[in-house]
Design a protein around this motif. Structure first.
Motif, PDB file in Angstrom:
ATOM      1  N   LEU A  64       0.336  -4.699 -13.989  1.00 19.67           N
ATOM      2  CA  LEU A  64      -0.032  -3.435 -13.380  1.00 19.67           C
ATOM      3  C   LEU A  64       0.106  -2.305 -14.384  1.00 19.67           C
ATOM      4  O   LEU A  64       0.995  -2.314 -15.245  1.00 19.67           O
ATOM      5  N   LYS A  65      -0.783  -1.314 -14.272  1.00 19.93           N
ATOM      6  CA  LYS A  65      -0.675  -0.144 -15.140  1.00 19.93           C
ATOM      7  C   LYS A  65      -0.811   1.114 -14.288  1.00 19.93           C
ATOM      8  O   LYS A  65      -1.285   1.072 -13.140  1.00 19.93           O
ATOM      9  N   LYS A  66      -0.384   2.232 -14.864  1.00 16.76           N
ATOM     10  CA  LYS A  66      -0.457   3.525 -14.155  1.00 16.76           C
ATOM     11  C   LYS A  66      -1.862   3.744 -13.634  1.00 16.76           C
ATOM     12  O   LYS A  66      -2.840   3.536 -14.354  1.00 16.76           O
ATOM     13  N   GLY A  67      -1.954   4.178 -12.392  1.00 15.18           N
ATOM     14  CA  GLY A  67      -3.246   4.464 -11.800  1.00 15.18           C
ATOM     15  C   GLY A  67      -3.809   3.319 -10.984  1.00 15.18           C
ATOM     16  O   GLY A  67      -4.719   3.515 -10.167  1.00 15.18           O
ATOM     17  N   ASP A  68      -3.281   2.118 -11.179  1.00 14.04           N
ATOM     18  CA  ASP A  68      -3.734   0.981 -10.363  1.00 14.04           C
ATOM     19  C   ASP A  68      -3.382   1.235  -8.905  1.00 14.04           C
ATOM     20  O   ASP A  68      -2.425   1.945  -8.588  1.00 14.04           O
ATOM     21  N   GLU A  69      -4.170   0.626  -7.999  1.00 16.42           N
ATOM     22  CA  GLU A  69      -3.828   0.676  -6.583  1.00 16.42           C
ATOM     23  C   GLU A  69      -3.789  -0.758  -6.069  1.00 16.42           C
ATOM     24  O   GLU A  69      -4.738  -1.516  -6.257  1.00 16.42           O
ATOM     25  N   VAL A  70      -2.676  -1.117  -5.412  1.00 13.56           N
ATOM     26  CA  VAL A  70      -2.525  -2.477  -4.893  1.00 13.56           C
ATOM     27  C   VAL A  70      -2.576  -2.427  -3.368  1.00 13.56           C
ATOM     28  O   VAL A  70      -1.929  -1.585  -2.751  1.00 13.56           O
ATOM     29  N   GLN A  71      -3.366  -3.289  -2.771  1.00 17.13           N
ATOM     30  CA  GLN A  71      -3.389  -3.426  -1.306  1.00 17.13           C
ATOM     31  C   GLN A  71      -2.903  -4.820  -0.954  1.00 17.13           C
ATOM     32  O   GLN A  71      -3.462  -5.809  -1.427  1.00 17.13           O
ATOM     33  N   CYS A  72      -1.881  -4.887  -0.108  1.00 18.21           N
ATOM     34  CA  CYS A  72      -1.380  -6.171   0.375  1.00 18.21           C
ATOM     35  C   CYS A  72      -1.722  -6.246   1.851  1.00 18.21           C
ATOM     36  O   CYS A  72      -1.344  -5.362   2.627  1.00 18.21           O
ATOM     37  N   GLU A  73      -2.457  -7.278   2.248  1.00 20.54           N
ATOM     38  CA  GLU A  73      -2.929  -7.347   3.629  1.00 20.54           C
ATOM     39  C   GLU A  73      -2.622  -8.700   4.238  1.00 20.54           C
ATOM     40  O   GLU A  73      -2.809  -9.744   3.604  1.00 20.54           O
ATOM     41  N   ILE A  74      -2.169  -8.682   5.478  1.00 23.70           N
ATOM     42  CA  ILE A  74      -1.968  -9.916   6.231  1.00 23.70           C
ATOM     43  C   ILE A  74      -2.642  -9.743   7.580  1.00 23.70           C
ATOM     44  O   ILE A  74      -2.441  -8.730   8.262  1.00 23.70           O
ATOM     45  N   GLU A  75      -3.495 -10.696   7.936  1.00 27.07           N
ATOM     46  CA  GLU A  75      -4.218 -10.683   9.194  1.00 27.07           C
ATOM     47  C   GLU A  75      -3.278 -10.383  10.361  1.00 27.07           C
ATOM     48  O   GLU A  75      -2.175 -10.930  10.432  1.00 27.07           O
ATOM     49  N   GLU A  76      -3.711  -9.482  11.225  1.00 25.80           N
ATOM     50  CA  GLU A  76      -2.935  -9.099  12.412  1.00 25.80           C
ATOM     51  C   GLU A  76      -1.714  -8.243  12.113  1.00 25.80           C
ATOM     52  O   GLU A  76      -1.208  -7.553  12.999  1.00 25.80           O
ATOM     53  N   LEU A  77      -1.204  -8.266  10.883  1.00 27.16           N
ATOM     54  CA  LEU A  77      -0.018  -7.465  10.598  1.00 27.16           C
ATOM     55  C   LEU A  77      -0.408  -6.104  10.029  1.00 27.16           C
ATOM     56  O   LEU A  77       0.208  -5.085  10.375  1.00 27.16           O
ATOM     57  N   GLY A  78      -1.439  -6.091   9.162  1.00 30.89           N
ATOM     58  CA  GLY A  78      -1.861  -4.813   8.612  1.00 30.89           C
ATOM     59  C   GLY A  78      -1.970  -4.821   7.106  1.00 30.89           C
ATOM     60  O   GLY A  78      -1.915  -5.876   6.462  1.00 30.89           O
ATOM     61  N   VAL A  79      -2.158  -3.619   6.565  1.00 27.53           N
ATOM     62  CA  VAL A  79      -2.357  -3.455   5.117  1.00 27.53           C
ATOM     63  C   VAL A  79      -1.342  -2.459   4.600  1.00 27.53           C
ATOM     64  O   VAL A  79      -1.109  -1.421   5.238  1.00 27.53           O
ATOM     65  N   ILE A  80      -0.753  -2.704   3.452  1.00 32.03           N
ATOM     66  CA  ILE A  80       0.024  -1.676   2.774  1.00 32.03           C
ATOM     67  C   ILE A  80      -0.687  -1.348   1.465  1.00 32.03           C
ATOM     68  O   ILE A  80      -1.317  -2.216   0.859  1.00 32.03           O
ATOM     69  N   VAL A  81      -0.633  -0.080   1.098  1.00 31.79           N
ATOM     70  CA  VAL A  81      -1.381   0.391  -0.065  1.00 31.79           C
ATOM     71  C   VAL A  81      -0.421   1.132  -0.978  1.00 31.79           C
ATOM     72  O   VAL A  81       0.186   2.127  -0.574  1.00 31.79           O
ATOM     73  N   ASN A  82      -0.258   0.648  -2.190  1.00 27.41           N
ATOM     74  CA  ASN A  82       0.679   1.294  -3.100  1.00 27.41           C
ATOM     75  C   ASN A  82      -0.018   1.648  -4.406  1.00 27.41           C
ATOM     76  O   ASN A  82      -0.578   0.798  -5.080  1.00 27.41           O
ATOM     77  N   LYS A  83       0.055   2.941  -4.746  1.00 33.18           N
ATOM     78  CA  LYS A  83      -0.473   3.393  -6.021  1.00 33.18           C
ATOM     79  C   LYS A  83       0.605   3.172  -7.074  1.00 33.18           C
ATOM     80  O   LYS A  83       1.797   3.387  -6.818  1.00 33.18           O
ATOM     81  N   VAL A  84       0.202   2.757  -8.257  1.00 28.04           N
ATOM     82  CA  VAL A  84       1.150   2.498  -9.341  1.00 28.04           C
ATOM     83  C   VAL A  84       1.232   3.729 -10.234  1.00 28.04           C
ATOM     84  O   VAL A  84       0.203   4.229 -10.702  1.00 28.04           O
TER      85      VAL A  84
END
Lengths: 270, 313
Positions: free
Chosen positions: A249-269
């Motif tokens: 990961l590098k500065k400015g990257d955006e990571v989305q972690c998603e699990i069906e039915e649970l939702g999505v989390i979005v973290n900017k690096v």
């Protein structure tokens, strides 16, 4: 992805023979808002919608998820009544989501728990779970930033499903285990590979527990639940470190972690 | 053992040349008593004596050590006034000592931090501290039992000095580190060697974090009360026999360096506990190896800090 998840769940529910239980899928959150003092408990009536202020519905409820879970069925039934009532919904853009659990006694993590994740590392599938941990101080909210530490050049992503404990227990039999589960949430097991694999005597803790290395959320999705310990259950293949060449990961990257039915989390690096 | 310990301490105190400073020796405890509801904060006016009920002296004080530490100087000055006042002392036999800190955000541990402990294992002295952890759920009080788990046949002893953080911080410089220390206490880093060294992918957590594997106490001795934490005798006795005997001056990385190191990675909070490593003499490296068994009694003692006594069951 999210819409199809809800449709699939609706179909599943209709197919099941049990009686209508509006409380089946309860999404509990911890949040803050500019007009409110300190953290509050809330309900997310739909995956990705606004937030109902549970603390406003019943001011005697605890304001933290751990205390709420500690009150077991009593607190949960209040939440079920709140879901059934026609309560005002705060727009999602008006609130700040915190992690659904903060300051748990422990964050337990499991290594090498996906078959293909073992394959991509060329290691045999473990016969027993490999258990490590993160400090609770690494927990941040589902939309918070992941801060790249100056001390690492190899920060990697790992989406995981997290289990939240609802009922105290020791020597729990597998057949009784679900009774101890409050619910599930999405986790991002951010990892500094240099520290995890080559430094600190190959004890993984430091590489796994930098501040901001444990985004959780957006909601604690309950099963019929029911104090707060979090267990990250492992990550699938595709992490950066085993790619050829490795990717981090590098500065400015955006990571989305998603699990069906649970939702999505979005973290900017950052 | 307690009686001779108290006599030895009285003799030690008389031999020291420092002036009488009623606030110099502040020993904070968490305790319970049959007539009191729930845990309370207290003061141990002397190492090994009775307990003053600090919560009774000032009912507005928090009832937990972590909240007390979080209030910084304000709370500490109340404790100093309590020490100076002539308050009733509850007999030691009437109270139950809890660990001086319970439910900290983290229990940080340091491996291989005594030069001779590296030698006895035939490993080089680390160039950087090796950091691992125990869950807070492993913490028990200074006189509580250590429970042998059915899952391990190799439970071992480790006396350690523990540092308790008093002030939040990140990226703390070594030269500023002591300002973040609330004080020191005795710790017993009980370890299941089979799990630590051969199982769980050689990640040490499970072997180190069984319930009851972290006795702490008897008191949080504030840093102003300790002349030099890096010059204290540290020893461990099993059934009266000395198995570890050293001095904290043998630590590879001292308190300030450890705080600077760990705070690079994580924010330290009031109440966080750092176990600073153990001297040589642990059971697993003896020939043949020796492990704890039911009925054993382990005493971990550090000069000026006190003794913790744990029966193995």
């Amino acid at each position: 992805m999210l819409v199809s998840g809800r449709r699939r769940l609706a179909a599943l529910l209709q197919a099941q023979p049990w009686p209508f239980q509006p409380s089946r899928d309860m999404r509990l959150v911890q949040f803050q808002a500019p007009h409110l003092m300190g953290p509050h408990l809330g309900l997310e009536p739909g995956n990705g919608g606004g937030v109902i202020n549970l603390s406003a519905f019943d001011p005697t409820l605890p304001k933290t998820m751990i205390e709420f879970l500690g009150q077991g069925e009593a607190a949960l039934s209040v939440a079920k009544r709140a879901l059934a009532a026609q309560l005002p919904v705060l727009p999602r853009s008006d609130v700040t989501f915190l992690a659904p659990v903060t300051r748990p006694d422990k964050v337990v993590c499991v290594g090498m728990n996906y078959v293909d994740h073992c394959k991509e590392q060329n290691v045999p599938v473990p016969k027993e779970p490999i258990i490590f941990s993160k400090f609770s101080s690494s927990i941040v909210g589902p939309y918070d930033e992941v801060v790249l530490p100056p001390e690492s050049q190899e920060v990697d992503w790992e989406v995981e499903m997290a289990v939240v404990i609802g009922k105290k227990g020791k020597h729990i039999k597998a057949t009784d285990a679900m009774a101890h589960v409050a619910g599930f949430t999405v986790a991002h097991d951010v990892s500094a590979r240099d520290w995890q694999m080559r430094r600190n005597g190959k004890q993984w803790l430091l590489g796994k527990t930098f501040d901001t290395f444990c985004p959780l959320g957006p909601a604690l999705v309950t099963k019929d639940s029911v104090a707060g310990d979090v267990i990250l259950t492992g990550t699938p293949p595709g992490v950066g470190v085993f790619r050829k060449p490795p990717v981090f990961l590098k500065k400015g990257d955006e990571v989305q972690c998603e699990i069906e039915e649970l939702g999505v989390i979005v973290n900017k690096v950052v």
